[in-house]
Design a protein around this motif. Structure first.
Motif, short mmCIF file in Angstrom:
data_model
loop_
_atom_site.label_atom_id
_atom_site.label_comp_id
_atom_site.label_asym_id
_atom_site.label_seq_id
_atom_site.Cartn_x
_atom_site.Cartn_y
_atom_site.Cartn_z
N HIS A 208 0.86 -1.19 0.00
CA HIS A 208 0.00 0.00 0.00
C HIS A 208 0.90 1.24 0.00
O HIS A 208 1.12 1.86 1.05
CB HIS A 208 -0.93 0.01 1.22
CG HIS A 208 -1.79 -1.21 1.31
ND1 HIS A 208 -2.82 -1.44 0.44
CD2 HIS A 208 -1.75 -2.27 2.14
CE1 HIS A 208 -3.40 -2.59 0.74
NE2 HIS A 208 -2.76 -3.12 1.76
N PRO A 209 1.42 1.63 -1.17
CA PRO A 209 2.37 2.74 -1.24
C PRO A 209 1.82 4.03 -0.64
O PRO A 209 0.64 4.35 -0.78
CB PRO A 209 2.60 2.90 -2.74
CG PRO A 209 2.28 1.56 -3.32
CD PRO A 209 1.15 1.05 -2.48
N ALA A 210 2.72 4.75 0.03
CA ALA A 210 2.34 6.01 0.68
C ALA A 210 3.58 6.83 0.96
O ALA A 210 4.69 6.30 1.06
CB ALA A 210 1.58 5.73 1.97
N PHE A 211 3.37 8.13 1.11
CA PHE A 211 4.41 9.05 1.55
C PHE A 211 4.06 9.51 2.96
O PHE A 211 2.91 9.89 3.21
CB PHE A 211 4.48 10.31 0.69
CG PHE A 211 4.85 10.10 -0.76
CD1 PHE A 211 5.78 9.15 -1.15
CD2 PHE A 211 4.27 10.89 -1.74
CE1 PHE A 211 6.12 8.97 -2.48
CE2 PHE A 211 4.61 10.73 -3.08
CZ PHE A 211 5.53 9.78 -3.45
N GLU B 222 -1.98 17.15 0.45
CA GLU B 222 -2.95 16.05 0.49
C GLU B 222 -3.50 15.70 -0.88
O GLU B 222 -3.65 14.53 -1.23
CB GLU B 222 -4.09 16.39 1.45
CG GLU B 222 -5.07 15.25 1.62
CD GLU B 222 -6.09 15.54 2.70
OE1 GLU B 222 -6.56 14.58 3.31
OE2 GLU B 222 -6.42 16.74 2.92
N SER B 223 -3.80 16.70 -1.68
CA SER B 223 -4.47 16.42 -2.95
C SER B 223 -3.52 16.22 -4.13
O SER B 223 -3.87 15.54 -5.10
CB SER B 223 -5.46 17.54 -3.29
OG SER B 223 -4.79 18.75 -3.50
N GLU B 224 -2.32 16.80 -4.06
CA GLU B 224 -1.41 16.72 -5.21
C GLU B 224 -0.21 15.82 -4.98
O GLU B 224 0.21 15.12 -5.90
CB GLU B 224 -0.93 18.13 -5.59
CG GLU B 224 -2.05 19.03 -6.06
CD GLU B 224 -1.59 20.46 -6.33
OE1 GLU B 224 -0.38 20.66 -6.57
OE2 GLU B 224 -2.45 21.36 -6.32
N LEU B 225 0.37 15.85 -3.80
CA LEU B 225 1.61 15.11 -3.56
C LEU B 225 1.37 13.68 -3.08
O LEU B 225 1.90 12.73 -3.66
CB LEU B 225 2.49 15.87 -2.57
CG LEU B 225 3.89 15.33 -2.35
CD1 LEU B 225 4.67 15.26 -3.65
CD2 LEU B 225 4.63 16.21 -1.35
N LEU B 226 0.57 13.52 -2.04
CA LEU B 226 0.37 12.19 -1.46
C LEU B 226 -0.19 11.17 -2.46
O LEU B 226 0.24 10.01 -2.45
CB LEU B 226 -0.52 12.28 -0.22
CG LEU B 226 0.04 13.10 0.95
CD1 LEU B 226 -0.93 13.06 2.12
CD2 LEU B 226 1.42 12.62 1.36
N PRO B 227 -1.12 11.54 -3.33
CA PRO B 227 -1.66 10.56 -4.28
C PRO B 227 -0.63 10.01 -5.28
O PRO B 227 -0.88 8.99 -5.93
CB PRO B 227 -2.76 11.32 -5.01
CG PRO B 227 -3.15 12.42 -4.08
CD PRO B 227 -1.88 12.80 -3.38
N GLN B 228 0.51 10.64 -5.41
CA GLN B 228 1.53 10.19 -6.36
C GLN B 228 2.26 8.94 -5.90
O GLN B 228 2.95 8.29 -6.69
CB GLN B 228 2.54 11.30 -6.61
CG GLN B 228 1.97 12.52 -7.29
CD GLN B 228 3.02 13.61 -7.45
OE1 GLN B 228 4.22 13.36 -7.46
NE2 GLN B 228 2.55 14.84 -7.59
N ALA B 229 2.13 8.56 -4.64
CA ALA B 229 2.90 7.44 -4.08
C ALA B 229 2.67 6.14 -4.84
O ALA B 229 3.62 5.39 -5.10
CB ALA B 229 2.58 7.27 -2.60
N VAL B 230 1.44 5.85 -5.19
CA VAL B 230 1.13 4.59 -5.88
C VAL B 230 1.86 4.52 -7.21
O VAL B 230 2.49 3.51 -7.54
CB VAL B 230 -0.40 4.45 -6.07
CG1 VAL B 230 -0.73 3.25 -6.95
CG2 VAL B 230 -1.08 4.32 -4.71
N ASN B 231 1.79 5.59 -7.99
CA ASN B 231 2.45 5.60 -9.30
C ASN B 231 3.97 5.57 -9.17
O ASN B 231 4.65 4.92 -9.97
CB ASN B 231 2.01 6.81 -10.12
CG ASN B 231 0.55 6.74 -10.50
OD1 ASN B 231 -0.04 5.67 -10.60
ND2 ASN B 231 -0.06 7.90 -10.70
N VAL B 232 4.51 6.27 -8.20
CA VAL B 232 5.95 6.27 -7.98
C VAL B 232 6.43 4.86 -7.66
O VAL B 232 7.38 4.35 -8.26
CB VAL B 232 6.34 7.24 -6.85
CG1 VAL B 232 7.77 7.00 -6.37
CG2 VAL B 232 6.16 8.69 -7.29
N ALA B 233 5.77 4.21 -6.71
CA ALA B 233 6.18 2.86 -6.31
C ALA B 233 6.12 1.89 -7.48
O ALA B 233 7.05 1.11 -7.70
CB ALA B 233 5.31 2.37 -5.16
N ALA B 234 5.04 1.95 -8.24
CA ALA B 234 4.89 1.04 -9.37
C ALA B 234 5.97 1.28 -10.42
O ALA B 234 6.59 0.33 -10.92
CB ALA B 234 3.50 1.19 -9.99
#
Length: 187
Positions: free
Chosen positions: A72-75, A101-113
């Motif tokens: 469960h990728p996250a920053f 919260e709306s711009e940076l944190l949601p990027q974790a999933v794509n970064v990890a993948a």
């Protein structure tokens, strides 16, 4: 740096007279898949830390990010502001918190993948966790990786975040803001 990026940069240097044409031969090699994966991670890590600081309108002294790249990728992001560490959601400016919260944190999933796919292609263990730190005064940034095959990869993200936060809360008291030195990691 990828083959074409490296080659075109050298061609540009030659065109500007900053390099001799004979130096082009030095750039005619293909990196291994692992080198490319590591380069990609470095580029991504720089983007994460730069975006974490830009999200605050450059109003922080230091930035720290724990990147959980497991199931469960996250920053987890915290900052040094006025000599104290604060989690991103403890910042005073609501616009900054909303941006994170709306711009940076949601990027974790794509970064990890994206990052871990490169390591899979290189037949290398994936990244379980990464820790990033940035010092505004010097622009210095540092990265620490916990690979998926490391026993520490089984730690819970909460332990890493709270323990690292606690460790750094003490350490920042004795390290100047222009130290150009990395602080400790946990674990």
């Amino acid at each position: 740096m990828g083959f074409f990026t490296r080659l075109f940069k050298k061609v540009e240097d030659v065109n500007k007279g900053e390099a001799d044409i004979s130096e082009l031969n030095d750039e005619l090699y293909i990196e291994s898949a692992l080198d490319e994966a590591n380069d990609y991670w470095v580029e991504m890590a720089q983007n994460i830390i730069v975006n974490a600081v830009k999200a605050t309108d450059n109003s922080v002294d230091r930035a720290f990010v724990v990147v959980d790249m497991r199931e469960h990728p996250a920053f987890a992001i915290f900052y040094q502001v006025d000599g104290e560490l604060v989690m991103w959601n403890q910042l005073e400016d609501d616009d900054i918190k909303q941006k994170i919260e709306s711009e940076l944190l949601p990027q974790a999933v794509n970064v990890a993948a994206a990052v871990n796919e490169k390591f899979v292609q290189a037949d290398h263990p994936v990244i379980a966790y990464a820790q990033l730190q940035f010092e505004w005064a010097t622009g210095a940034w540092f990265s620490h990786i916990i690979w998926g095959d490391d026993a520490k990869a089984n730690l819970e993200v909460e332990e890493i975040v709270t323990s690292w936060f606690s460790l750094l809360s003490e350490e920042i008291k004795s390290l100047s803001l222009d130290s150009d030195s990395k602080l400790s990691w946990y674990p």
